[in-house]
Design a protein around this motif. Sequence first.
Motif, PDB file in Angstrom:
ATOM      1  N   UNK A 147     112.391 -16.024  60.426  1.00 15.56           N
ATOM      2  CA  UNK A 147     112.695 -16.303  61.906  1.00 15.56           C
ATOM      3  C   UNK A 147     113.423 -17.348  62.196  1.00 15.56           C
ATOM      4  N   UNK A 148     114.043 -17.460  63.549  1.00 13.04           N
ATOM      5  CA  UNK A 148     114.764 -18.463  63.896  1.00 13.04           C
ATOM      6  C   UNK A 148     113.468 -19.485  64.176  1.00 13.04           C
ATOM      7  N   UNK A 149     113.886 -20.889  64.125  1.00 14.10           N
ATOM      8  CA  UNK A 149     113.089 -22.053  64.476  1.00 14.10           C
ATOM      9  C   UNK A 149     111.848 -21.843  63.884  1.00 14.10           C
ATOM     10  N   UNK A 150     111.859 -21.544  62.576  1.00 10.22           N
ATOM     11  CA  UNK A 150     110.379 -21.211  61.715  1.00 10.22           C
ATOM     12  C   UNK A 150     110.215 -22.413  60.997  1.00 10.22           C
ATOM     13  N   UNK A 151     111.031 -23.406  61.002  1.00 12.07           N
ATOM     14  CA  UNK A 151     110.550 -24.659  60.149  1.00 12.07           C
ATOM     15  C   UNK A 151     110.912 -25.794  60.882  1.00 12.07           C
ATOM     16  N   UNK A 152     110.252 -26.920  60.487  1.00  8.97           N
ATOM     17  CA  UNK A 152     110.818 -28.385  61.017  1.00  8.97           C
ATOM     18  C   UNK A 152     111.958 -28.769  60.545  1.00  8.97           C
ATOM     19  N   UNK A 153     112.004 -29.052  59.161  1.00  6.80           N
ATOM     20  CA  UNK A 153     113.114 -29.500  58.437  1.00  6.80           C
ATOM     21  C   UNK A 153     113.831 -28.668  57.424  1.00  6.80           C
ATOM     22  N   UNK A 154     115.111 -28.462  57.756  1.00 10.02           N
ATOM     23  CA  UNK A 154     115.856 -27.802  56.344  1.00 10.02           C
ATOM     24  C   UNK A 154     116.659 -28.608  55.814  1.00 10.02           C
ATOM     25  N   UNK A 155     116.633 -28.515  54.274  1.00 15.84           N
ATOM     26  CA  UNK A 155     117.280 -29.231  53.560  1.00 15.84           C
ATOM     27  C   UNK A 155     118.252 -28.457  52.736  1.00 15.84           C
ATOM     28  N   UNK A 156     119.430 -28.967  52.460  1.00 13.76           N
ATOM     29  CA  UNK A 156     120.536 -28.260  51.674  1.00 13.76           C
ATOM     30  C   UNK A 156     120.877 -29.565  50.766  1.00 13.76           C
ATOM     31  N   UNK A 157     120.304 -29.913  49.683  1.00 11.99           N
ATOM     32  CA  UNK A 157     120.679 -31.247  48.801  1.00 11.99           C
ATOM     33  C   UNK A 157     121.398 -30.907  47.695  1.00 11.99           C
ATOM     34  N   UNK A 158     122.509 -31.082  47.595  1.00 18.04           N
ATOM     35  CA  UNK A 158     123.413 -30.686  46.528  1.00 18.04           C
ATOM     36  C   UNK A 158     123.514 -29.368  46.508  1.00 18.04           C
ATOM     37  N   UNK A 159     123.863 -28.548  47.496  1.00 20.07           N
ATOM     38  CA  UNK A 159     124.057 -27.206  47.549  1.00 20.07           C
ATOM     39  C   UNK A 159     125.728 -26.873  47.884  1.00 20.07           C
ATOM     40  N   UNK A 170     129.071 -21.423  57.652  1.00 21.38           N
ATOM     41  CA  UNK A 170     127.948 -20.261  57.448  1.00 21.38           C
ATOM     42  C   UNK A 170     126.355 -20.693  57.148  1.00 21.38           C
ATOM     43  N   UNK A 171     126.467 -21.684  56.055  1.00 24.41           N
ATOM     44  CA  UNK A 171     125.137 -22.200  55.510  1.00 24.41           C
ATOM     45  C   UNK A 171     124.718 -23.220  56.555  1.00 24.41           C
ATOM     46  N   UNK A 172     125.590 -23.996  57.143  1.00 23.11           N
ATOM     47  CA  UNK A 172     124.952 -24.818  58.048  1.00 23.11           C
ATOM     48  C   UNK A 172     124.559 -24.282  59.494  1.00 23.11           C
ATOM     49  N   UNK A 173     125.443 -23.060  59.890  1.00 23.98           N
ATOM     50  CA  UNK A 173     124.748 -22.339  61.044  1.00 23.98           C
ATOM     51  C   UNK A 173     123.349 -21.864  60.819  1.00 23.98           C
ATOM     52  N   UNK A 174     123.220 -21.335  59.427  1.00 23.37           N
ATOM     53  CA  UNK A 174     121.914 -20.719  59.179  1.00 23.37           C
ATOM     54  C   UNK A 174     120.723 -21.882  59.231  1.00 23.37           C
ATOM     55  N   UNK A 175     121.091 -22.952  58.743  1.00 25.55           N
ATOM     56  CA  UNK A 175     120.212 -24.150  58.632  1.00 25.55           C
ATOM     57  C   UNK A 175     119.892 -24.476  60.331  1.00 25.55           C
ATOM     58  N   UNK A 176     120.930 -24.470  60.998  1.00 29.57           N
ATOM     59  CA  UNK A 176     120.481 -24.860  62.404  1.00 29.57           C
ATOM     60  C   UNK A 176     119.699 -23.754  63.441  1.00 29.57           C
ATOM     61  N   UNK A 177     119.883 -22.847  62.628  1.00 28.23           N
ATOM     62  CA  UNK A 177     119.046 -21.495  63.132  1.00 28.23           C
ATOM     63  C   UNK A 177     117.481 -21.517  62.772  1.00 28.23           C
ATOM     64  N   UNK A 178     117.370 -22.082  61.743  1.00 30.48           N
ATOM     65  CA  UNK A 178     115.979 -22.103  61.037  1.00 30.48           C
ATOM     66  C   UNK A 178     115.172 -23.311  61.484  1.00 30.48           C
ATOM     67  N   UNK A 179     115.977 -24.421  61.957  1.00 33.49           N
ATOM     68  CA  UNK A 179     115.343 -25.686  61.911  1.00 33.49           C
ATOM     69  C   UNK A 179     114.902 -25.931  63.453  1.00 33.49           C
ATOM     70  N   UNK A 180     113.596 -26.215  63.485  1.00 32.95           N
ATOM     71  CA  UNK A 180     113.056 -26.736  64.819  1.00 32.95           C
ATOM     72  C   UNK A 180     113.423 -28.149  65.219  1.00 32.95           C
ATOM     73  N   UNK A 181     113.568 -28.968  64.300  1.00 29.96           N
ATOM     74  CA  UNK A 181     113.765 -30.362  64.230  1.00 29.96           C
ATOM     75  C   UNK A 181     114.913 -31.095  63.744  1.00 29.96           C
ATOM     76  N   UNK A 182     115.404 -30.908  62.449  1.00 29.03           N
ATOM     77  CA  UNK A 182     116.251 -31.545  61.491  1.00 29.03           C
ATOM     78  C   UNK A 182     116.817 -30.633  60.581  1.00 29.03           C
ATOM     79  N   UNK A 183     117.848 -30.820  60.355  1.00 22.98           N
ATOM     80  CA  UNK A 183     118.878 -30.339  59.158  1.00 22.98           C
ATOM     81  C   UNK A 183     119.380 -31.723  58.396  1.00 22.98           C
TER      82      UNK A 183
END
Length: 234
Positions: A147-159, A170-183
């Motif tokens: 679900x949207x805003x389902x986690x605090x921090x979303x990481x994409x480290x060396x992805x 598209x990946x960054x938009x999905x990270x922003x959809x999922x993150x409550x606080x930080x990407x």
Amino acid sequence: MMDLDRLDNDLAGWLDRTLVRPGLLSPDRFEDAFVAVVRASAGDPDDAWLAFYRNTLAALHGEVRPGGTNAELKPVHERAAELAVGPEVLELGSCFGFLALRLAAAGHRVTATDLTRGTVDLLAGTAPRLGLTLDTMVADARAVPLPAASTDTVFAVHLLEHLPAEEEKAVLAEMLRLARRRVVVAVPFEEVPNETWGHLRRFDESVLAELGDATGLPYTVSTHHGGWLVIDTG
């Protein structure tokens, strides 16, 4: 066959230096060779993978051999851990899950995702043997079934360096959809993308800034053993 006491992720760099770069092993056969060496290091492949994980985590949390793959990863993972905010974190493109395991050991509730089922299953099976708890999921980073805003921090480290340029947003938009606080996005800075690791393109600070600008949100770009884009979402 490799001594179990020395079996860790430095094997990746060794294979790259001694076989791939001299032209003795093609980059598209690197992964098969890597897995074959690990599995041949013990009578039971599960024991070999457990030693691989334990030794790698010990190096990433302690002393690393200079010039190896672990020496490259350690400062990246340390920086990523410093940037985590909130109890719940999600990692996209987790691969073996060394960062996810670090975050779990630090007390975060972790979900690790990757597109490759083999590595997800390996992480899911090994984590309990290491005394660590996390959730795992096979997922495309462009469309994570959460679900949207389902986690605090979303990481994409060396992805992102593994993806064509047109898929970054598209990946960054999905990270922003999922993150409550930080990407948090981390990428290597390379003159030439490393084909052995499956890198498709190179990054610099200006590329990260363009990605940050496009979000319309507060962000920072910095360098620390590569480039970092941190976006605060709320």
